[in-house]
Motif scaffolding. Structure first.
Motif, PDB file in Angstrom:
ATOM      1  N   LYS A  91       0.841  -1.202   0.000  1.00 44.92           N
ATOM      2  CA  LYS A  91       0.000   0.000   0.000  1.00 44.92           C
ATOM      3  C   LYS A  91       0.878   1.256   0.000  1.00 44.92           C
ATOM      4  N   TRP A  92       1.934   1.224   0.801  1.00 42.06           N
ATOM      5  CA  TRP A  92       2.841   2.364   0.867  1.00 42.06           C
ATOM      6  C   TRP A  92       3.502   2.607  -0.492  1.00 42.06           C
ATOM      7  N   ALA A  93       3.955   1.539  -1.147  1.00 42.62           N
ATOM      8  CA  ALA A  93       4.624   1.657  -2.447  1.00 42.62           C
ATOM      9  C   ALA A  93       3.665   2.201  -3.510  1.00 42.62           C
ATOM     10  N   ILE A  94       2.430   1.745  -3.487  1.00 40.06           N
ATOM     11  CA  ILE A  94       1.426   2.242  -4.448  1.00 40.06           C
ATOM     12  C   ILE A  94       1.207   3.735  -4.242  1.00 40.06           C
ATOM     13  N   LEU A  95       1.057   4.156  -3.005  1.00 41.62           N
ATOM     14  CA  LEU A  95       0.886   5.579  -2.717  1.00 41.62           C
ATOM     15  C   LEU A  95       2.101   6.381  -3.173  1.00 41.62           C
ATOM     16  N   TYR A  96       3.274   5.841  -2.957  1.00 43.50           N
ATOM     17  CA  TYR A  96       4.512   6.521  -3.345  1.00 43.50           C
ATOM     18  C   TYR A  96       4.592   6.682  -4.867  1.00 43.50           C
ATOM     19  N   ILE A  97       4.250   5.631  -5.593  1.00 38.39           N
ATOM     20  CA  ILE A  97       4.306   5.675  -7.061  1.00 38.39           C
ATOM     21  C   ILE A  97       3.261   6.640  -7.613  1.00 38.39           C
ATOM     22  N   GLU A  98       2.109   6.732  -6.960  1.00 35.09           N
ATOM     23  CA  GLU A  98       1.032   7.584  -7.450  1.00 35.09           C
ATOM     24  C   GLU A  98       1.172   9.050  -7.053  1.00 35.09           C
ATOM     25  N   LYS A  99       2.179   9.357  -6.202  1.00 37.35           N
ATOM     26  CA  LYS A  99       2.389  10.749  -5.830  1.00 37.35           C
ATOM     27  C   LYS A  99       2.646  11.577  -7.082  1.00 37.35           C
ATOM     28  N   LYS A 100       2.220  12.832  -7.041  1.00 40.15           N
ATOM     29  CA  LYS A 100       2.340  13.695  -8.204  1.00 40.15           C
ATOM     30  C   LYS A 100       3.778  13.801  -8.719  1.00 40.15           C
ATOM     31  N   ASN A 101       4.743  14.012  -7.836  1.00 41.60           N
ATOM     32  CA  ASN A 101       6.112  14.179  -8.310  1.00 41.60           C
ATOM     33  C   ASN A 101       6.733  12.877  -8.801  1.00 41.60           C
ATOM     34  N   SER A 102       6.134  11.742  -8.502  1.00 41.59           N
ATOM     35  CA  SER A 102       6.643  10.467  -9.004  1.00 41.59           C
ATOM     36  C   SER A 102       6.261  10.248 -10.464  1.00 41.59           C
ATOM     37  N   LEU A 112      12.486   5.323  -9.504  1.00 39.08           N
ATOM     38  CA  LEU A 112      11.469   4.892  -8.530  1.00 39.08           C
ATOM     39  C   LEU A 112      11.882   3.595  -7.845  1.00 39.08           C
ATOM     40  N   LYS A 113      12.414   2.659  -8.617  1.00 42.93           N
ATOM     41  CA  LYS A 113      12.852   1.390  -8.048  1.00 42.93           C
ATOM     42  C   LYS A 113      13.941   1.624  -7.009  1.00 42.93           C
ATOM     43  N   LYS A 114      14.896   2.481  -7.337  1.00 40.86           N
ATOM     44  CA  LYS A 114      15.988   2.790  -6.405  1.00 40.86           C
ATOM     45  C   LYS A 114      15.437   3.389  -5.114  1.00 40.86           C
ATOM     46  N   GLU A 115      14.514   4.334  -5.236  1.00 40.16           N
ATOM     47  CA  GLU A 115      13.945   4.986  -4.056  1.00 40.16           C
ATOM     48  C   GLU A 115      13.128   4.009  -3.218  1.00 40.16           C
ATOM     49  N   LEU A 116      12.353   3.156  -3.870  1.00 38.22           N
ATOM     50  CA  LEU A 116      11.548   2.179  -3.139  1.00 38.22           C
ATOM     51  C   LEU A 116      12.434   1.159  -2.419  1.00 38.22           C
ATOM     52  N   LEU A 117      13.513   0.737  -3.058  1.00 39.34           N
ATOM     53  CA  LEU A 117      14.448  -0.183  -2.400  1.00 39.34           C
ATOM     54  C   LEU A 117      15.060   0.458  -1.158  1.00 39.34           C
TER      55      LEU A 117
END
Length: 146
Positions: A55-66, A74-79
């Motif tokens: 859920k956190w990763a989905i929210l992070y990917i859907e953020k406007k600046n993402s 994005l993969k680097k930041e999520l890791l």
């Protein structure tokens, strides 16, 4: 630290924002909670879906600046936030880097105040590279859009 103060601090942490398992564990480390207790707390919160990496990763990917970042960035930041590689791959599978690249160009063009087309192209290219897009994709998209 006594138990009631500790519980209050943990409750405040939980209510403050969404957490990944890794980020929450890092915050608990700051509170000097014993390891056994820390892992019990985290396990309880994961089982209760209060801490949910997906859920956190989905929210992070859907953020406007993402929306203007490459899949690679994005993969680097999520890791870095402790999201598992397999989960990241599944979430990014349908996301097109070329579409994100076009959004990034559109976004940056609004902000650029260039006197020449060459200057604008250099700024756009540097911006795209800073957002994790490959050199080849940046050149290809810029050639088609300018």
């Amino acid at each position: 630290m006594n138990s009631s103060k500790q519980n209050l601090k943990i409750t405040k942490l939980i209510n403050r924002k969404h957490w990944t398992k890794k980020n929450f564990e890092n915050e608990l480390n700051k509170l000097d909670i014993p390891s056994e207790e820390k892992f019990l707390i985290i396990d309880k919160l994961v089982k209760g879906h209060i801490i949910d990496d997906k859920k956190w990763a989905i929210l992070y990917i859907e953020k406007k600046n993402s929306s203007i970042k490459s899949n690679r960035l994005l993969k680097k930041e999520l890791l870095q936030h402790g999201i598992q590689n397999e989960l990241i791959e599944n979430l990014l599978i349908e996301r097109e880097d070329s579409e994100a690249c076009m959004r990034a160009i559109k976004y940056k063009k609004k902000k650029i105040n260039s006197k020449t087309n060459d200057d604008e192209e250099k700024k756009l290219y540097n911006f795209l590279i800073s957002k994790g897009f490959t050199y080849n994709l940046a050149y290809k998209i810029l050639d088609n859009s300018i």
